[in-house]
Every structure is written in structure tokens, then in C-alpha cells.
Design a protein around this motif. Sequence first.
Motif, PDB file in Angstrom:
ATOM      1  N   VAL A 166     -41.479   9.472  83.263  1.00  0.00           N
ATOM      2  CA  VAL A 166     -42.109   9.129  81.870  1.00  0.00           C
ATOM      3  C   VAL A 166     -42.718  10.292  81.324  1.00  0.00           C
ATOM      4  O   VAL A 166     -42.782  10.855  80.163  1.00  0.00           O
ATOM      5  CB  VAL A 166     -42.786   7.709  82.103  1.00  0.00           C
ATOM      6  CG1 VAL A 166     -43.521   7.784  80.719  1.00  0.00           C
ATOM      7  CG2 VAL A 166     -41.918   6.737  82.288  1.00  0.00           C
ATOM      8  N   LYS A 167     -43.609  10.826  82.251  1.00  0.00           N
ATOM      9  CA  LYS A 167     -44.529  12.145  81.775  1.00  0.00           C
ATOM     10  C   LYS A 167     -43.666  13.267  81.395  1.00  0.00           C
ATOM     11  O   LYS A 167     -43.894  13.809  80.343  1.00  0.00           O
ATOM     12  CB  LYS A 167     -45.433  12.376  82.772  1.00  0.00           C
ATOM     13  CG  LYS A 167     -46.507  11.568  83.321  1.00  0.00           C
ATOM     14  CD  LYS A 167     -47.486  11.810  84.143  1.00  0.00           C
ATOM     15  CE  LYS A 167     -48.709  11.004  84.508  1.00  0.00           C
ATOM     16  NZ  LYS A 167     -49.762  11.687  85.468  1.00  0.00           N
ATOM     17  N   THR A 168     -42.595  13.385  82.007  1.00  0.00           N
ATOM     18  CA  THR A 168     -41.560  14.348  81.629  1.00  0.00           C
ATOM     19  C   THR A 168     -41.025  14.186  80.238  1.00  0.00           C
ATOM     20  O   THR A 168     -40.836  15.209  79.365  1.00  0.00           O
ATOM     21  CB  THR A 168     -40.411  14.635  82.635  1.00  0.00           C
ATOM     22  OG1 THR A 168     -41.075  15.103  84.048  1.00  0.00           O
ATOM     23  CG2 THR A 168     -39.603  15.823  82.405  1.00  0.00           C
ATOM     24  N   MET A 169     -40.506  13.193  80.033  1.00  0.00           N
ATOM     25  CA  MET A 169     -39.998  12.847  78.674  1.00  0.00           C
ATOM     26  C   MET A 169     -41.008  13.144  77.620  1.00  0.00           C
ATOM     27  O   MET A 169     -40.752  13.455  76.525  1.00  0.00           O
ATOM     28  CB  MET A 169     -39.409  11.312  78.589  1.00  0.00           C
ATOM     29  CG  MET A 169     -38.243  11.023  79.414  1.00  0.00           C
ATOM     30  SD  MET A 169     -36.782  12.179  79.012  1.00  0.00           S
ATOM     31  CE  MET A 169     -36.951  13.335  80.407  1.00  0.00           C
ATOM     32  N   ARG A 171     -43.392  15.198  77.744  1.00  0.00           N
ATOM     33  CA  ARG A 171     -43.464  16.673  77.210  1.00  0.00           C
ATOM     34  C   ARG A 171     -42.353  17.340  76.442  1.00  0.00           C
ATOM     35  O   ARG A 171     -42.440  17.994  75.867  1.00  0.00           O
ATOM     36  CB  ARG A 171     -43.814  17.218  78.830  1.00  0.00           C
ATOM     37  CG  ARG A 171     -43.682  18.924  78.953  1.00  0.00           C
ATOM     38  CD  ARG A 171     -44.012  19.215  80.087  1.00  0.00           C
ATOM     39  NE  ARG A 171     -43.042  18.987  81.001  1.00  0.00           N
ATOM     40  CZ  ARG A 171     -41.706  19.640  81.230  1.00  0.00           C
ATOM     41  NH1 ARG A 171     -41.322  20.395  80.372  1.00  0.00           N
ATOM     42  NH2 ARG A 171     -40.986  19.060  82.048  1.00  0.00           N
ATOM     43  N   LEU A 172     -41.045  16.796  77.111  1.00  0.00           N
ATOM     44  CA  LEU A 172     -40.023  17.238  76.527  1.00  0.00           C
ATOM     45  C   LEU A 172     -39.813  16.999  75.057  1.00  0.00           C
ATOM     46  O   LEU A 172     -39.494  17.781  74.137  1.00  0.00           O
ATOM     47  CB  LEU A 172     -38.754  16.965  77.404  1.00  0.00           C
ATOM     48  CG  LEU A 172     -38.618  17.586  78.733  1.00  0.00           C
ATOM     49  CD1 LEU A 172     -37.219  16.998  79.264  1.00  0.00           C
ATOM     50  CD2 LEU A 172     -38.710  19.148  78.731  1.00  0.00           C
ATOM     51  N   ALA A 173     -40.514  15.616  74.625  1.00  0.00           N
ATOM     52  CA  ALA A 173     -40.361  15.325  73.473  1.00  0.00           C
ATOM     53  C   ALA A 173     -41.083  16.358  72.481  1.00  0.00           C
ATOM     54  O   ALA A 173     -40.754  16.455  71.291  1.00  0.00           O
ATOM     55  CB  ALA A 173     -40.838  13.815  73.137  1.00  0.00           C
ATOM     56  N   ASP A 174     -42.072  16.795  72.994  1.00  0.00           N
ATOM     57  CA  ASP A 174     -43.020  17.762  72.205  1.00  0.00           C
ATOM     58  C   ASP A 174     -42.310  19.327  72.022  1.00  0.00           C
ATOM     59  O   ASP A 174     -42.589  20.091  71.223  1.00  0.00           O
ATOM     60  CB  ASP A 174     -44.249  17.820  72.731  1.00  0.00           C
ATOM     61  CG  ASP A 174     -45.229  16.605  72.382  1.00  0.00           C
ATOM     62  OD1 ASP A 174     -44.862  15.918  71.440  1.00  0.00           O
ATOM     63  OD2 ASP A 174     -46.031  16.412  73.243  1.00  0.00           O
ATOM     64  N   GLU A 175     -41.663  19.331  73.199  1.00  0.00           N
ATOM     65  CA  GLU A 175     -41.000  21.040  73.411  1.00  0.00           C
ATOM     66  C   GLU A 175     -39.478  21.148  72.539  1.00  0.00           C
ATOM     67  O   GLU A 175     -39.090  22.361  72.450  1.00  0.00           O
ATOM     68  CB  GLU A 175     -40.704  21.044  74.626  1.00  0.00           C
ATOM     69  CG  GLU A 175     -42.056  21.265  75.389  1.00  0.00           C
ATOM     70  CD  GLU A 175     -42.116  21.623  77.040  1.00  0.00           C
ATOM     71  OE1 GLU A 175     -42.994  21.564  77.668  1.00  0.00           O
ATOM     72  OE2 GLU A 175     -40.862  21.487  77.718  1.00  0.00           O
ATOM     73  N   ARG A 176     -38.744  19.993  72.531  1.00  0.00           N
ATOM     74  CA  ARG A 176     -37.508  20.102  71.958  1.00  0.00           C
ATOM     75  C   ARG A 176     -37.003  18.963  70.928  1.00  0.00           C
ATOM     76  O   ARG A 176     -37.626  17.961  70.796  1.00  0.00           O
ATOM     77  CB  ARG A 176     -36.493  19.693  73.333  1.00  0.00           C
ATOM     78  CG  ARG A 176     -36.594  20.742  74.664  1.00  0.00           C
ATOM     79  CD  ARG A 176     -35.487  20.309  75.699  1.00  0.00           C
ATOM     80  NE  ARG A 176     -35.840  21.168  76.933  1.00  0.00           N
ATOM     81  CZ  ARG A 176     -35.275  20.640  77.957  1.00  0.00           C
ATOM     82  NH1 ARG A 176     -34.342  20.077  78.017  1.00  0.00           N
ATOM     83  NH2 ARG A 176     -35.558  21.479  79.149  1.00  0.00           N
ATOM     84  N   ALA A 228     -36.790   4.493  75.375  1.00  0.00           N
ATOM     85  CA  ALA A 228     -37.897   3.581  75.200  1.00  0.00           C
ATOM     86  C   ALA A 228     -39.391   4.376  75.096  1.00  0.00           C
ATOM     87  O   ALA A 228     -40.257   4.085  74.297  1.00  0.00           O
ATOM     88  CB  ALA A 228     -37.984   2.615  76.421  1.00  0.00           C
ATOM     89  N   VAL A 229     -39.359   5.364  75.656  1.00  0.00           N
ATOM     90  CA  VAL A 229     -40.706   6.238  75.754  1.00  0.00           C
ATOM     91  C   VAL A 229     -40.889   6.736  74.276  1.00  0.00           C
ATOM     92  O   VAL A 229     -41.987   6.711  73.585  1.00  0.00           O
ATOM     93  CB  VAL A 229     -40.873   7.390  76.814  1.00  0.00           C
ATOM     94  CG1 VAL A 229     -41.643   8.232  76.577  1.00  0.00           C
ATOM     95  CG2 VAL A 229     -40.770   6.984  78.207  1.00  0.00           C
ATOM     96  N   ALA A 282     -47.271  -1.177  78.077  1.00  0.00           N
ATOM     97  CA  ALA A 282     -48.495  -1.095  78.501  1.00  0.00           C
ATOM     98  C   ALA A 282     -48.948   0.160  78.946  1.00  0.00           C
ATOM     99  O   ALA A 282     -50.118   0.632  78.759  1.00  0.00           O
ATOM    100  CB  ALA A 282     -48.636  -2.387  79.589  1.00  0.00           C
ATOM    101  N   TYR A 283     -48.109   0.810  79.755  1.00  0.00           N
ATOM    102  CA  TYR A 283     -48.663   2.100  80.377  1.00  0.00           C
ATOM    103  C   TYR A 283     -48.956   3.119  79.322  1.00  0.00           C
ATOM    104  O   TYR A 283     -49.842   3.821  79.455  1.00  0.00           O
ATOM    105  CB  TYR A 283     -47.419   2.509  81.340  1.00  0.00           C
ATOM    106  CG  TYR A 283     -47.641   3.975  81.761  1.00  0.00           C
ATOM    107  CD1 TYR A 283     -48.684   4.392  82.700  1.00  0.00           C
ATOM    108  CD2 TYR A 283     -46.729   4.865  81.350  1.00  0.00           C
ATOM    109  CE1 TYR A 283     -48.665   5.951  83.041  1.00  0.00           C
ATOM    110  CE2 TYR A 283     -46.760   6.318  82.067  1.00  0.00           C
ATOM    111  CZ  TYR A 283     -48.007   6.682  82.553  1.00  0.00           C
ATOM    112  OH  TYR A 283     -47.959   8.006  82.976  1.00  0.00           O
ATOM    113  N   LEU A 284     -47.907   3.284  78.439  1.00  0.00           N
ATOM    114  CA  LEU A 284     -48.101   4.377  77.368  1.00  0.00           C
ATOM    115  C   LEU A 284     -49.316   4.074  76.424  1.00  0.00           C
ATOM    116  O   LEU A 284     -49.913   4.761  75.920  1.00  0.00           O
ATOM    117  CB  LEU A 284     -46.798   4.381  76.586  1.00  0.00           C
ATOM    118  CG  LEU A 284     -45.619   5.008  77.351  1.00  0.00           C
ATOM    119  CD1 LEU A 284     -44.449   5.271  76.418  1.00  0.00           C
ATOM    120  CD2 LEU A 284     -46.133   6.308  77.868  1.00  0.00           C
ATOM    121  N   ALA A 285     -49.519   2.680  76.249  1.00  0.00           N
ATOM    122  CA  ALA A 285     -50.507   2.454  75.589  1.00  0.00           C
ATOM    123  C   ALA A 285     -51.877   2.641  76.098  1.00  0.00           C
ATOM    124  O   ALA A 285     -53.087   2.729  75.464  1.00  0.00           O
ATOM    125  CB  ALA A 285     -50.488   0.910  75.022  1.00  0.00           C
ATOM    126  N   GLY A 286     -52.197   2.321  77.511  1.00  0.00           N
ATOM    127  CA  GLY A 286     -53.352   2.273  78.038  1.00  0.00           C
ATOM    128  C   GLY A 286     -53.754   3.404  78.884  1.00  0.00           C
ATOM    129  O   GLY A 286     -54.836   3.719  79.466  1.00  0.00           O
TER     130      GLY A 286
END
Length: 290
Positions: A166-169, A171-176, A228-229, A282-286
Amino acid sequence: MSPLPGDSLRVLVTGASGMLAYDLVPALRAAGHVVTPLGRGDLDVTDASECLAGVEGHDLVVNCAAWTAVDAAETDEAGAFAVNAVGAANLARAAARAKARLVQISTDYVFDGNASAPYPVDHPIAPRSAYGRTKAAGEWAVQALCPESWIIRTAWLYGAGGGNFVKTMLRLADERDTLTVVDDQVGQPTWTRDLADLVVRLVADQPAYGVHHGTASGRTTWRGLAQAVFEERGLDPERVQPTTSAALGLPAPRPSWSVLSHDSLERAGIAPIGDWRASVAAYLAGSATA
């Protein structure tokens, strides 16, 4: 040393610097237990004498220590075996001697990954990777050496306490502008906070000893999780394009089917973890670290 259900327990958590322990240690403390968290530098699980000394005086051991480098295990199976099998055996032997219970964290990789329906806990194991073989050996050792034990198989973990998909996705969303993600592996993304809660509830309810599956409900692919992320961040999910496992060419075979049944928990009256999609939200929101 057999406290009644609901009593405060003296709990040893191994692998305390890992992602699961990050959520498990505070969850156990919030439930009123006295927790000793020991990381790799504090307790070498491959050393039998260290395990005997470390477990002494505890009522419960939760073994989160594991070799989880799946691809590296293909070229160093002995190293993975030392942690995942010998380490589990050492802790099981020490727990039995101390009259302590043991929770062993295991994996979906013990199955062949070729099913089309959720794997029940008693489905024959048939690991296809070195990592899977060493974790299967750890299960066997725990059941043989510490009968008062629970094995919890989990899969596709993510959480605030370590690097994960999830964290990798994010990061990649900002890079690619676009990225490709495997779309032919099906599983149950599981938040470490949810798994920690399940461990706490299992210890409190004390069902019959044996194997249970600790994964989120529902199912998706790695691409579905990535999308989903993106959606939770207000990004276009179509930026995530599909690819195949074969195209990646990774050393270790991945299960194409990692969906685990929760029937054993339901029979024991323990609620399984809820829907994976709600937990991702919930994870991404909190999570500040997300």
C-alpha cells in the motif's frame, strides 16, 4: 501457569520490530496484558538457550519473528529455515517447558495456490516456494512441540509499522503517470491492526488449540488493491494497468489463489476480520505515515 480467560497475561512478543508487532504490542497492552516485546537484537530465535531464558516467566508467546524475504529464501533456504522452522521449534519447546501458550503467525504460502474456493484450515498443505516450505515446517514444529498453541495463517499484510504494498502504491502514484500491477493473483489484503485485534480476541476467548485463518474478508487482486488505494486518494484508478505474474519473472512462485476460509473462527464463535476494502479506507484515512 494457566490463568483463566480474561486474566492479565504476561506476554512475550518476538519479532517486535516488525510490522505486525507494531500494532500487536499496543493492542495487547490495551487489553490489560503485560507485554515484553523482543526484537532480533534482543532475542535470537535460532538460539535454543536464548529462547528458554526469554520465554521463562511468561504465560503466552506470540511469535512474530520470521524470515519474510520470499525471493531471497529461494537462494538461502537454510537461512529461512533457521528462522521460520528452527526458531519456531525453539520457541515451542521453550513455551511447553514454561507451561505457556503459543501463538504462531503463519502464511497462505503453505498452500499450492491453485484452488478456486477459499482454503479451509484442514486443506492439505503443498508449498511451492522455499519460504512456504520453511513456514510449513514451523507449523509442524509448533504443533508437535507445544500442543497448547494456535497457528494463525495470514496474507497480504500492510500497516503503519513497515514497508508494504500500500505504501509503495502511494509513492508510485506521485512518481509515475501510469504503473503496471499483477492482476492474476487473488487474495485478501489484511491490515495489521485488524490482525492484532484478532489475536487479542482469540487469546481472550481461548478456542480449541489448532489452526485458524487471520485474513480480511472478501477478495481482490494486487491490481484491485492498487486501484482501491488510488480511489481513496481521489486518483484515477485506470492509471493502474494490469500485468501478469509471469511477466515479472520473480525467483519465488507466488500463489495465484490466496483466499483463506474463516470457517474455523466462526465455529469457535470468533468474528473474522471484516471486509478488506473498508479496512484499506480506514488505514488510509487514519494513518499519518500513509
